[in-house]
Design a protein around this motif. Structure first.
Motif, PDB file in Angstrom:
ATOM      1  N   ALA A   1     -33.955 -54.712  44.462  1.00  0.00           N
ATOM      2  CA  ALA A   1     -34.732 -53.476  44.351  1.00  0.00           C
ATOM      3  C   ALA A   1     -33.819 -52.276  44.588  1.00  0.00           C
ATOM      4  CB  ALA A   1     -35.874 -53.473  45.361  1.00  0.00           C
ATOM      5  N   GLU A   2     -34.111 -51.184  43.905  1.00  0.00           N
ATOM      6  CA  GLU A   2     -33.342 -49.956  44.068  1.00  0.00           C
ATOM      7  C   GLU A   2     -33.935 -49.121  45.205  1.00  0.00           C
ATOM      8  OE1 GLU A   2     -33.815 -48.128  40.325  1.00  0.00           O
ATOM      9  OE2 GLU A   2     -32.411 -49.456  39.275  1.00  0.00           O
ATOM     10  N   GLU A   3     -33.059 -48.363  45.818  1.00  0.00           N
ATOM     11  CA  GLU A   3     -33.531 -47.407  46.815  1.00  0.00           C
ATOM     12  C   GLU A   3     -34.148 -46.206  46.106  1.00  0.00           C
ATOM     13  OE1 GLU A   3     -33.626 -47.748  50.094  1.00  0.00           O
ATOM     14  OE2 GLU A   3     -32.883 -49.786  49.809  1.00  0.00           O
ATOM     15  N   THR A   4     -35.187 -45.669  46.675  1.00  0.00           N
ATOM     16  CA  THR A   4     -35.868 -44.539  46.056  1.00  0.00           C
ATOM     17  C   THR A   4     -35.461 -43.231  46.719  1.00  0.00           C
ATOM     18  OG1 THR A   4     -37.765 -45.902  45.486  1.00  0.00           O
ATOM     19  CG2 THR A   4     -38.126 -43.540  45.563  1.00  0.00           C
ATOM     20  N   THR A   5     -35.086 -42.264  45.917  1.00  0.00           N
ATOM     21  CA  THR A   5     -34.740 -40.942  46.434  1.00  0.00           C
ATOM     22  C   THR A   5     -36.017 -40.167  46.709  1.00  0.00           C
ATOM     23  OG1 THR A   5     -32.685 -40.932  45.182  1.00  0.00           O
ATOM     24  CG2 THR A   5     -33.526 -38.805  45.907  1.00  0.00           C
ATOM     25  N   ALA A   6     -36.115 -39.579  47.898  1.00  0.00           N
ATOM     26  CA  ALA A   6     -37.349 -38.893  48.281  1.00  0.00           C
ATOM     27  C   ALA A   6     -37.453 -37.508  47.667  1.00  0.00           C
ATOM     28  CB  ALA A   6     -37.433 -38.797  49.805  1.00  0.00           C
ATOM     29  N   ALA A   7     -36.324 -36.898  47.306  1.00  0.00           N
ATOM     30  CA  ALA A   7     -36.361 -35.535  46.785  1.00  0.00           C
ATOM     31  C   ALA A   7     -35.332 -35.408  45.668  1.00  0.00           C
ATOM     32  CB  ALA A   7     -36.067 -34.533  47.900  1.00  0.00           C
ATOM     33  N   PRO A   8     -35.583 -34.539  44.702  1.00  0.00           N
ATOM     34  CA  PRO A   8     -34.630 -34.361  43.608  1.00  0.00           C
ATOM     35  C   PRO A   8     -33.403 -33.580  44.054  1.00  0.00           C
ATOM     36  CG  PRO A   8     -36.411 -32.782  43.409  1.00  0.00           C
ATOM     37  CD  PRO A   8     -36.767 -33.680  44.563  1.00  0.00           C
ATOM     38  N   THR A   9     -32.312 -33.754  43.338  1.00  0.00           N
ATOM     39  CA  THR A   9     -31.140 -32.918  43.582  1.00  0.00           C
ATOM     40  C   THR A   9     -31.452 -31.492  43.120  1.00  0.00           C
ATOM     41  OG1 THR A   9     -30.207 -33.372  41.398  1.00  0.00           O
ATOM     42  CG2 THR A   9     -29.639 -34.900  43.175  1.00  0.00           C
ATOM     43  N   PRO A  10     -30.719 -30.499  43.633  1.00  0.00           N
ATOM     44  CA  PRO A  10     -30.962 -29.121  43.175  1.00  0.00           C
ATOM     45  C   PRO A  10     -30.823 -28.979  41.662  1.00  0.00           C
ATOM     46  CG  PRO A  10     -29.625 -29.113  45.158  1.00  0.00           C
ATOM     47  CD  PRO A  10     -29.743 -30.550  44.748  1.00  0.00           C
TER      48      PRO A  10
ATOM     49  N   ASP B   1     -32.685 -43.612  40.278  1.00  0.00           N
ATOM     50  CA  ASP B   1     -34.017 -44.085  40.634  1.00  0.00           C
ATOM     51  C   ASP B   1     -35.099 -43.071  40.271  1.00  0.00           C
ATOM     52  OD1 ASP B   1     -32.509 -42.706  42.652  1.00  0.00           O
ATOM     53  OD2 ASP B   1     -34.235 -42.895  43.969  1.00  0.00           O
ATOM     54  N   LEU B   2     -34.699 -41.873  39.793  1.00  0.00           N
ATOM     55  CA  LEU B   2     -35.666 -40.864  39.369  1.00  0.00           C
ATOM     56  C   LEU B   2     -35.688 -40.776  37.851  1.00  0.00           C
ATOM     57  CD1 LEU B   2     -35.087 -37.896  41.856  1.00  0.00           C
ATOM     58  CD2 LEU B   2     -36.820 -39.695  41.957  1.00  0.00           C
ATOM     59  N   SER B   3     -36.880 -40.560  37.311  1.00  0.00           N
ATOM     60  CA  SER B   3     -37.049 -40.398  35.868  1.00  0.00           C
ATOM     61  C   SER B   3     -37.604 -39.010  35.574  1.00  0.00           C
ATOM     62  CB  SER B   3     -38.016 -41.453  35.314  1.00  0.00           C
ATOM     63  OG  SER B   3     -37.509 -42.749  35.524  1.00  0.00           O
ATOM     64  N   LEU B   4     -37.047 -38.374  34.559  1.00  0.00           N
ATOM     65  CA  LEU B   4     -37.530 -37.081  34.089  1.00  0.00           C
ATOM     66  C   LEU B   4     -38.442 -37.312  32.890  1.00  0.00           C
ATOM     67  CD1 LEU B   4     -37.465 -33.927  33.843  1.00  0.00           C
ATOM     68  CD2 LEU B   4     -35.470 -34.244  32.359  1.00  0.00           C
ATOM     69  N   VAL B   5     -39.642 -36.784  32.958  1.00  0.00           N
ATOM     70  CA  VAL B   5     -40.589 -36.874  31.854  1.00  0.00           C
ATOM     71  C   VAL B   5     -40.872 -35.467  31.358  1.00  0.00           C
ATOM     72  CG1 VAL B   5     -42.870 -37.641  31.096  1.00  0.00           C
ATOM     73  CG2 VAL B   5     -41.611 -38.967  32.824  1.00  0.00           C
ATOM     74  N   ALA B   6     -40.662 -35.247  30.069  1.00  0.00           N
ATOM     75  CA  ALA B   6     -40.914 -33.946  29.451  1.00  0.00           C
ATOM     76  C   ALA B   6     -41.978 -34.098  28.375  1.00  0.00           C
ATOM     77  CB  ALA B   6     -39.635 -33.383  28.845  1.00  0.00           C
ATOM     78  N   CYS B   7     -42.847 -33.100  28.267  1.00  0.00           N
ATOM     79  CA  CYS B   7     -43.959 -33.122  27.315  1.00  0.00           C
ATOM     80  C   CYS B   7     -43.716 -32.053  26.254  1.00  0.00           C
ATOM     81  CB  CYS B   7     -45.283 -32.855  28.037  1.00  0.00           C
ATOM     82  SG  CYS B   7     -45.514 -33.849  29.518  1.00  0.00           S
ATOM     83  N   LEU B   8     -43.526 -32.479  25.029  1.00  0.00           N
ATOM     84  CA  LEU B   8     -43.239 -31.571  23.924  1.00  0.00           C
ATOM     85  C   LEU B   8     -44.489 -31.405  23.071  1.00  0.00           C
ATOM     86  CD1 LEU B   8     -39.780 -33.046  22.891  1.00  0.00           C
ATOM     87  CD2 LEU B   8     -40.272 -31.282  24.599  1.00  0.00           C
TER      88      LEU B   8
ATOM     89  N   LEU C   1     -40.599 -35.058  37.632  1.00  0.00           N
ATOM     90  CA  LEU C   1     -39.757 -36.164  38.059  1.00  0.00           C
ATOM     91  C   LEU C   1     -40.612 -37.157  38.834  1.00  0.00           C
ATOM     92  CD1 LEU C   1     -36.627 -34.251  39.439  1.00  0.00           C
ATOM     93  CD2 LEU C   1     -36.696 -35.640  37.359  1.00  0.00           C
ATOM     94  N   VAL C   2     -40.380 -38.470  38.569  1.00  0.00           N
ATOM     95  CA  VAL C   2     -41.120 -39.516  39.261  1.00  0.00           C
ATOM     96  C   VAL C   2     -40.169 -40.590  39.778  1.00  0.00           C
ATOM     97  CG1 VAL C   2     -43.347 -39.248  38.106  1.00  0.00           C
ATOM     98  CG2 VAL C   2     -41.575 -40.657  37.046  1.00  0.00           C
ATOM     99  N   THR C   3     -40.602 -41.269  40.836  1.00  0.00           N
ATOM    100  CA  THR C   3     -39.889 -42.419  41.386  1.00  0.00           C
ATOM    101  C   THR C   3     -40.344 -43.689  40.660  1.00  0.00           C
ATOM    102  OG1 THR C   3     -41.578 -42.949  43.027  1.00  0.00           O
ATOM    103  CG2 THR C   3     -39.958 -41.250  43.630  1.00  0.00           C
ATOM    104  N   PRO C   4     -39.750 -44.852  40.966  1.00  0.00           N
ATOM    105  CA  PRO C   4     -40.217 -46.097  40.345  1.00  0.00           C
ATOM    106  C   PRO C   4     -41.684 -46.412  40.624  1.00  0.00           C
ATOM    107  CG  PRO C   4     -38.033 -46.428  41.254  1.00  0.00           C
ATOM    108  CD  PRO C   4     -38.483 -45.067  41.715  1.00  0.00           C
ATOM    109  N   THR C   5     -42.233 -45.915  41.736  1.00  0.00           N
ATOM    110  CA  THR C   5     -43.654 -46.121  42.022  1.00  0.00           C
ATOM    111  C   THR C   5     -44.517 -44.976  41.498  1.00  0.00           C
ATOM    112  OG1 THR C   5     -43.292 -45.175  44.226  1.00  0.00           O
ATOM    113  CG2 THR C   5     -43.324 -47.581  44.051  1.00  0.00           C
TER     114      THR C   5
END
Length: 268
Positions: free
Chosen positions: A94-103, A246-253, A119-123
């Motif tokens: 399992a990957e570690e989850t980052t609690a906050a995004p980078t700047p 561990d973070l995913s960026l989702v964009a809505c076009l 931005l979302v985590t694996p959960t």
């Protein structure tokens, strides 16, 4: 043990889905087993019945890539299902989850405005969003921290059913993506706790969870019935950040000119 149990349950669910006709077997009379029998899967895969039975009993045995490929072929697995099978069998950590995004990631999300982005985590915890996303689904800053999760929002928030056009299809697609991650992280308390909560609180989640269906993210068009702006249609794009994998960026076009023309009003 949790991962072996997830593998066993997954194999059983896929085996019961394949009919004898799908596998080129004459069903014959007095057949009670849904789908294929264990001995049929073993024979078609070129492995012993005992060994395959141990797999479905979650015994502590290892599985070669050759056998996994054979099982995927016999069970008619899709590419996403095959990757899921391999992940379960190889016990990917399992990957570690980052609690906050980078700047930098936070700036990117903000810069995508007026296009909704988050931005979302694996959960599927929401850790960052821009003004357009807040205008689309409601501002998560005003939600309780535990509620800043897209699964909880989709399955437990009454407003989500009114907001998401074709709620059933969108909710099930989200669950199948989550299921793939949850099985790969079997035993991870983050996933276990959220799954227990949603199974207890949502009949649809509980029913669809029992199918063991999984899916990868695919670019998709999704509709919203916004309370102020009416029907909005977006094409979704999902990216993984190299500096926070561990973070995913989702964009809505915007999927059409009408939606594009309404984007500035999402931010008001």
């Amino acid at each position: 043990m949790n991962r072996r149990r997830a593998l066993a349950d997954y194999l059983r669910s896929r085996r019961e889905r394949v009919t004898p006709q799908d596998a080129g077997i004459l069903p014959g009379p007095r057949r009670r087993t849904p789908g294929l029998r264990r001995e049929e899967v073993a024979q078609l895969s070129g492995i012993s019945v005992t060994w395959y039975t141990w797999l479905e009993q979650a015994r502590e045995i290892t599985v070669s890539r050759q056998v996994l490929h054979s099982l995927a072929r016999v069970l008619l697995l899709s590419p996403a299902e095959t990757r899921h099978l391999f992940a379960l069998a190889e016990e990917t950590p399992a990957e570690e989850t980052t609690a906050a995004p980078t700047p930098g990631l936070q700036r990117l999300v903000d810069a995508l405005d007026p296009h909704p982005a988050y931005l979302v985590t694996p959960t599927w915890d929401l850790v960052a969003w821009n003004r357009a996303e807040a205008g689309l689904i409601g501002d998560p800053a005003g939600w309780a921290p535990a509620d800043r999760n897209l699964l909880r929002f989709t399955f437990l928030a009454p407003r989500a059913r009114a907001l998401l056009a074709d709620w059933d299809a969108q909710a099930r697609a989200l669950l199948e993506q989550y299921r793939a991650g949850a099985d790969r992280h079997a035993g991870d308390p983050r996933f276990d706790s959220l799954t227990r909560e949603l199974r207890a609180a949502s009949e649809e989640f509980r029913t669809w969870w029992g199918t063991h269906d999984v899916a990868d993210f695919r670019p998709a068009r999704r509709g919203f019935d916004h309370p102020r702006l009416g029907r909005l249609s977006f094409d979704y794009v999902k990216l993984h950040a190299a500096d926070a994998p561990d973070l995913s960026l989702v964009a809505c076009l915007p999927a059409d000119d009408e939606t594009a023309g309404k984007l500035p009003q999402l931010r008001t």
